[in-house]
Scaffold this active site. Sequence first.
Site, PDB file in Angstrom:
ATOM      1  N   ARG A  87      58.584 -11.188 -58.744  1.00 15.13           N
ATOM      2  CA  ARG A  87      58.290 -11.153 -57.314  1.00 15.13           C
ATOM      3  C   ARG A  87      56.799 -11.363 -57.022  1.00 15.13           C
ATOM      4  NH1 ARG A  87      63.176 -10.209 -57.212  1.00 15.13           N
ATOM      5  NH2 ARG A  87      64.256  -8.213 -57.356  1.00 15.13           N
ATOM      6  N   HIS A  91      54.698 -12.936 -53.556  1.00 14.60           N
ATOM      7  CA  HIS A  91      53.781 -12.075 -52.811  1.00 14.60           C
ATOM      8  C   HIS A  91      52.320 -12.486 -53.000  1.00 14.60           C
ATOM      9  CE1 HIS A  91      56.558  -8.738 -51.494  1.00 14.60           C
ATOM     10  NE2 HIS A  91      57.330  -9.437 -52.298  1.00 14.60           N
ATOM     11  N   ASN A 119      54.159  -4.536 -49.718  1.00 14.98           N
ATOM     12  CA  ASN A 119      53.957  -4.271 -51.144  1.00 14.98           C
ATOM     13  C   ASN A 119      53.982  -2.792 -51.518  1.00 14.98           C
ATOM     14  OD1 ASN A 119      53.609  -7.032 -51.337  1.00 14.98           O
ATOM     15  ND2 ASN A 119      51.383  -6.930 -51.396  1.00 14.98           N
ATOM     16  N   HIS A 218      66.425 -12.806 -55.767  1.00 11.20           N
ATOM     17  CA  HIS A 218      67.086 -11.498 -55.667  1.00 11.20           C
ATOM     18  C   HIS A 218      68.363 -11.447 -56.498  1.00 11.20           C
ATOM     19  CE1 HIS A 218      64.949 -10.394 -51.620  1.00 11.20           C
ATOM     20  NE2 HIS A 218      64.145 -10.407 -52.666  1.00 11.20           N
TER      21      HIS A 218
END
Length: 359
Positions: A87, A91, A119, A218
């Site tokens: 991830r 981000h 976050n 995901h």
Amino acid sequence: MTLVNLDHFTCKLQNYSPKPENRENQNKQKMTPLLFSFLLLFQTIATTTPLRPGFYSETCPQAESIVRDVMYKAMIREPRSVASVMRFQFHDCFVNGCDASLLLDDTPTMLGEKLSLSNIDSLRSYQVVDEVKEALEKACPGTVSCADIIIMASRDAVALSGGPNWDVTLGRKDSLTASQADSDNIMPSPRANASYLIELFDKFNLSVKDLVALSGSHSIGQGRCFSIMFRLYNQSGTGKPDPTFEPRFREKLNKLCPLGGDENVTGDLDATPRLFDNQYFKDLVAGRGFLNSDQTLFTFPRTREYVRLFSRDQSEFFKAFVEGMIKMGDLQSGRPGEVRNNCRVVNHRPIDILLESLA
């Protein structure tokens, strides 16, 4: 490509005059190498080398194997950790490009991105990147950037979990700063709907297909109850659950995430949380998406066709996912950077010393 305007710094150097009390002690011979170091530094960070596969083939030929080895050990120790590391690319890259700004710890003068809304209490496993960096510094000191570590580790997280493998382009520099405000203003909420996500991805030249494919990240990992409480109990302020939930799945989540319970409890993002496959899309078709930002991809017409395609054809999903990861990995800010010695802090650079002397 020039990234830094030297005019301001050149002007300061030309107009610099030592304070009267220090003028007699000024050693011009010491200023010359300092000025040289300063200009050399900016020559280094003011140009960029095009990203390419095999960037470290001569300077650190074992770099990619070192990253994968550390990632494999992390997965054996805690299977969820590789999904967490994967991830990081999303981000990091969406906030001012892929420059590892995400990894910087806060300082007295800088609020970094780790505690931003998207976050905090969500991203984890930063220590895995620390382990990768430590191993690389032992093998090739000062060579491999933290930004490239994120890209390689994200690829390896997918491959080690049964997903596709691909060549990554490398040669990024690490940022000199980070911004919690920028992260807050850019990163989407778990409540985001498909229309908002389409607009967000379009700002980064990522298509609707890219959005759906990259949401397939995901396929592995878990999410917190905190992220779905509104879906379970107050969707859109109605005081009722999201009607798109498959009933038995909603009952399962009600037990996992009861009102008044611990919202840090985690649930699987799809039915095969340790295997990177297309089960995530099959779950969306069946009404078993965990996050609102997931399930909305099936309820929204412009994204539904890709959810159906990927649910039927895993190879198409893998192909689109790789294309999306490569495109996202190419996002760059154009700002100056460095190769950090420690991914959590910027290096103490010669310019720091120079600017202190000019203050």
